[in-house]
Design a protein around this motif. Structure first.
Motif, PDB file in Angstrom:
ATOM      1  N   SER A  87       3.017-101.912 -85.312  1.00 48.13           N
ATOM      2  CA  SER A  87       3.074-103.373 -85.860  1.00 48.13           C
ATOM      3  C   SER A  87       3.952-103.254 -87.469  1.00 48.13           C
ATOM      4  O   SER A  87       4.269-104.342 -87.844  1.00 48.13           O
ATOM      5  N   GLU A  88       4.500-102.011 -87.677  1.00 53.83           N
ATOM      6  CA  GLU A  88       5.272-101.840 -88.810  1.00 53.83           C
ATOM      7  C   GLU A  88       6.782-101.896 -88.783  1.00 53.83           C
ATOM      8  O   GLU A  88       6.761-101.075 -87.526  1.00 53.83           O
ATOM      9  N   PRO A  89       7.786-102.338 -89.132  1.00 50.48           N
ATOM     10  CA  PRO A  89       9.095-101.599 -89.203  1.00 50.48           C
ATOM     11  C   PRO A  89       9.288-100.319 -89.174  1.00 50.48           C
ATOM     12  O   PRO A  89       8.752 -99.578 -90.185  1.00 50.48           O
ATOM     13  N   LEU A  90      10.296 -99.798 -88.648  1.00 48.46           N
ATOM     14  CA  LEU A  90      10.702 -98.481 -88.809  1.00 48.46           C
ATOM     15  C   LEU A  90      11.489 -98.178 -90.041  1.00 48.46           C
ATOM     16  O   LEU A  90      12.216 -99.109 -90.616  1.00 48.46           O
ATOM     17  N   SER A  91      11.364 -97.313 -90.958  1.00 53.15           N
ATOM     18  CA  SER A  91      12.171 -96.771 -91.979  1.00 53.15           C
ATOM     19  C   SER A  91      13.669 -96.627 -91.279  1.00 53.15           C
ATOM     20  O   SER A  91      13.601 -96.366 -89.982  1.00 53.15           O
ATOM     21  N   ASP A  92      14.461 -96.457 -92.216  1.00 50.69           N
ATOM     22  CA  ASP A  92      15.910 -96.085 -91.618  1.00 50.69           C
ATOM     23  C   ASP A  92      16.132 -94.894 -90.969  1.00 50.69           C
ATOM     24  O   ASP A  92      16.507 -94.794 -89.725  1.00 50.69           O
ATOM     25  N   TRP A  93      15.267 -93.775 -91.435  1.00 50.82           N
ATOM     26  CA  TRP A  93      15.660 -92.435 -90.643  1.00 50.82           C
ATOM     27  C   TRP A  93      14.401 -92.507 -89.497  1.00 50.82           C
ATOM     28  O   TRP A  93      15.181 -91.844 -88.478  1.00 50.82           O
ATOM     29  N   GLN A  94      13.569 -93.086 -89.459  1.00 54.57           N
ATOM     30  CA  GLN A  94      12.812 -93.190 -88.097  1.00 54.57           C
ATOM     31  C   GLN A  94      13.682 -94.033 -86.941  1.00 54.57           C
ATOM     32  O   GLN A  94      13.758 -93.547 -85.928  1.00 54.57           O
ATOM     33  N   ARG A  95      14.296 -95.082 -87.347  1.00 49.87           N
ATOM     34  CA  ARG A  95      15.042 -95.813 -86.478  1.00 49.87           C
ATOM     35  C   ARG A  95      16.273 -95.070 -85.945  1.00 49.87           C
ATOM     36  O   ARG A  95      16.471 -94.831 -84.702  1.00 49.87           O
ATOM     37  N   ASP A  96      16.770 -94.370 -87.049  1.00 47.57           N
ATOM     38  CA  ASP A  96      17.892 -93.555 -86.317  1.00 47.57           C
ATOM     39  C   ASP A  96      17.459 -92.228 -85.484  1.00 47.57           C
ATOM     40  O   ASP A  96      18.121 -92.157 -84.625  1.00 47.57           O
TER      41      ASP A  96
END
Length: 115
Positions: A87-96
């Protein structure tokens, strides 16, 4: 930023765990510090280490003997993605990390931050 409560206990490859006189399965990563590849006893420990290292672990091999190893990077990445709050957006490193290991579709399953 999301994190896991349990910290991973790291052992290096020169200290393989032994139970009842035989080596146990371990997960060897590309995390290379002080001349050693780091290994973990369980996939959960690898997932915890991915959280702790902000995605520095990009390759994982499951080894049962010195010459019997399988690349389980994708399985670990799916376990990592499942451990996140969907339910939460990913941080940049998690998305990468998710995009690079299991693809854009997996990363798009999470909400995006408002622009």
């Amino acid at each position: 930023m999301q994190s896991r409560s349990q910290k991973a206990e790291i052992t290096n490859t020169s200290g393989a765990p032994v139970l009842s006189g035989r080596a146990t399965r371990k997960f060897i990563t590309d995390l290379f510090i002080a001349g050693e590849h780091y290994s973990f006893a369980t996939m959960d420990e690898v997932v915890d280490a991915i959280f702790e290292s902000n995605g520095l672990i990009t390759t994982v091999h499951e080894c049962e003997a010195p010459s019997i190893c399988n690349d389980v990077t994708e399985a670990v990445a799916w376990a990592f993605a499942e451990a996140l709050d969907h339910s939460e957006p990913l941080s940049d490193w998690q998305r990468d990390y998710i995009e690079q290991t299991i693809g854009l579709d997996a990363a798009r399953a999470f909400p995006m931050e408002a622009a």
